[in-house]
Write an enzyme that holds these catalytic residues in place. Structure first.
Site, mmCIF file in Angstrom:
data_model
loop_
_atom_site.group_PDB
_atom_site.id
_atom_site.type_symbol
_atom_site.label_atom_id
_atom_site.label_comp_id
_atom_site.label_asym_id
_atom_site.label_seq_id
_atom_site.Cartn_x
_atom_site.Cartn_y
_atom_site.Cartn_z
ATOM 1 N N PHE A 1 4.432 -7.376 1.253
ATOM 2 C CA PHE A 1 3.194 -7.984 1.476
ATOM 3 C C PHE A 1 2.013 -7.023 1.009
ATOM 4 O O PHE A 1 1.679 -6.214 1.490
ATOM 5 C CB PHE A 1 2.651 -8.589 2.767
ATOM 6 N N ASP B 1 1.078 1.670 0.808
ATOM 7 C CA ASP B 1 -0.141 0.434 1.361
ATOM 8 C C ASP B 1 -0.241 0.676 2.973
ATOM 9 O O ASP B 1 0.822 0.251 3.529
ATOM 10 C CB ASP B 1 0.419 -0.899 0.883
ATOM 11 N N LYS C 1 -8.106 -3.755 6.473
ATOM 12 C CA LYS C 1 -7.963 -4.133 7.723
ATOM 13 C C LYS C 1 -9.019 -3.408 8.644
ATOM 14 O O LYS C 1 -10.157 -3.627 8.744
ATOM 15 C CB LYS C 1 -6.439 -4.372 8.159
HETATM 16 C C1 LIG Z 1 -3.387 -7.933 5.092
HETATM 17 C C2 LIG Z 1 -2.595 -6.946 3.949
HETATM 18 C C3 LIG Z 1 -2.988 -6.964 2.897
HETATM 19 C C4 LIG Z 1 -4.072 -7.964 2.119
HETATM 20 O O1 LIG Z 1 -5.391 -7.618 2.547
HETATM 21 P P1 LIG Z 1 -6.361 -8.798 2.529
HETATM 22 O O2 LIG Z 1 -7.507 -8.077 2.954
HETATM 23 O O3 LIG Z 1 -6.038 -9.900 3.379
HETATM 24 O O4 LIG Z 1 -6.611 -9.189 0.967
HETATM 25 C C5 LIG Z 1 -2.234 -5.905 1.847
HETATM 26 N N1 LIG Z 1 -1.280 -5.468 2.245
HETATM 27 C C6 LIG Z 1 -1.058 -5.232 3.517
HETATM 28 C C7 LIG Z 1 0.180 -4.238 4.086
HETATM 29 C C8 LIG Z 1 -1.635 -6.053 4.378
HETATM 30 O O5 LIG Z 1 -1.235 -6.223 5.863
#
Ligand SMILES: *Cc1c(COP(=O)(O)O)cnc(C)c1O
Length: 404
Positions: free
Chosen positions: A141, A226, A255
């Site tokens: 994700f 990420d 986050k």
């Molecule tokens: C939440 C998340 C995203 C996306 O972040 P948003 O602020 O919702 O755009 C991308 N990568 C990971 C691993 C996430 O947990």
């Protein structure tokens, strides 16, 4: 349905389904709904409220900054933006404060944007070097924009918006041989989450991360880590990839970076990754605004002052052991790192458990049909964690085949 939730229903675009609650305030690890009922927040706004709710240092930093400057445009900069850039390089690279780093920071507003910038770097690098392929992992994700979605795996998220960015290929997460087979010099970049959060808190091994680094080195490909969910101390290290002792080409953060305020960072660390974007190739209006930057600096200050990275590691280890020692017949596995914890159930009842827990005063989340995810504020106490461990068996009851 409450009056407020009815208004939500007749006003807001229905992309999330009906909200489970309307929350009005919070303090520490607790939040309160519109009826005055309190909940222990073990989800922390999905790994965002690293310092819990209404943390005095974050509140003060924001309050002070809004009275000085809220926004200036990207023709100018501000002291909080520059200081935050330095602090991010310091925590991501592990260098001493003030030590020069070849890494660079691009500030934006959300995880999606941080990954979008990383993808643009990978694509531009690929175009410069004659490499078209991009590898992402199954269950990944990375966000919801067309670019970030292109490296997000779930068919349900992707298919309505096809065709997405071309030349993205999927490799089975955690399978080293599959990764080796997929790699050659035509790969522009590899996206991975050191701990796959949305997939149900699935860590990639240090060996996997190290081999991914080697494959990218050998083939001139950019490794993107990420750390949007796993970073900022949650996993017991400032960055989850630190446990593998590797340097990704690009790290993305969001986050809990801003302690609840919307701010994100794309952090190219290697010479190759830093060289790609030049003036005019990327931008943002709000990114790095001084209010969010001040909140992020205050958040990093508190994490350092209160030693919350080590604490997340220790408390998480202890808590996972407590949860395991329940030896509950419906719990298949408890996994994770620090305070990013997945409780894998033997039956697809996670959503029903979440609903029962909410009635019982706990906010938790079903990352998948079989996985409960805990991502509480890093300031959670043993007593708070224990209160959940003790009541969890009652939420697991009647699980069989039911939804409460
Ligand atoms: C939440 C998340 C995203 C996306 O972040 P948003 O602020 O919702 O755009 C991308 N990568 C990971 C691993 C996430 O947990």
């Amino acid at each position: 349905m409450s009056e407020l939730l009815k208004r939500y229903d007749s006003t807001m675009l229905n992309v999330f389904g009906p909200p489970k609650l309307a929350l009005v305030r919070g303090q520490g690890c607790e939040v309160e709904d519109e009826n005055g009922k309190r909940y222990l927040d073990l989800l922390g706004g999905i790994a965002v409220n690293g310092l819990g709710h209404a943390h005095p240092d974050v509140a003060k930093a924001v309050t002070d900054q809004v009275q000085k400057l809220i926004h200036v445009s990207n023709f100018f900069t501000t002291p909080p933006a520059v200081e935050l850039g330095e602090r991010i390089l310091h925590i991501v690279t592990g260098t001493d404060k003030g030590e020069p780093s070849q890494g660079r920071v691009f500030l934006s507003n959300s995880g999606t944007e941080a990954n979008e910038a990383a993808l643009k770097i990978v694509k531009a690098w690929g175009n410069q070097q004659g490499k078209a392929r991009i590898i992402a992992l199954t269950q990944a994700f990375h966000g919801r924009s067309i670019g970030a979605l292109s490296v997000t795996h779930k068919a349900q998220y992707r298919e309505p918006f096809a065709p997405l960015v071309p030349h993205v290929e999927w490799v089975q997460a955690g399978d080293l041989e599959a990764l080796e087979r997929a790699f050659d010099a035509s790969v522009a970049g590899l996206f991975l989450e050191p701990i796959q959060g949305e997939a149900g808190v699935i860590p990639l091994s240090s060996q996997y991360l190290q081999r991914a680094r080697e494959l990218c080195d050998t083939n001139g490909s950019l490794l993107v880590a990420d750390e949007i969910q796993s970073g900022m101390g949650r996993a017991g290290k400032w960055m989850a990839h630190h446990r593998a002792d590797i340097t990704p080409d690009i790290v993305t953060l969001a986050k809990s970076l801003g302690g609840g305020m919307p701010i994100a960072a794309t952090v190219p660390l290697t010479a190759n990754a830093c060289s790609v974007l030049t003036p005019g190739m990327h931008g943002t209006t709000f990114g790095g605004n001084p209010v969010c930057a001040a909140a992020a600096i205050a958040t990093i200050d508190v994490i350092e002052r209160d030693n919350l990275v080590a604490r997340a590691g220790e408390l998480g280890q202890w808590w996972m052991n407590e949860l395991r020692s329940l030896q509950h017949p419906l719990i298949a596995e408890v996994r994770g790192s620090g305070l990013l914890i997945g409780i894998e159930l033997k039956e697809p009842i996670a959503q029903a458990v979440v609903e029962r827990a909410q009635k019982g005063g706990f906010i938790i989340n079903a990352a998948t049909a079989t996985t409960i995810r805990l991502a509480p504020p890093l300031i959670i106490t043993e007593a708070e964690a224990s209160s959940f461990t003790k009541t969890l068996p009652s939420f697991l009851q009647n699980g069989k085949g039911g939804n409460s």
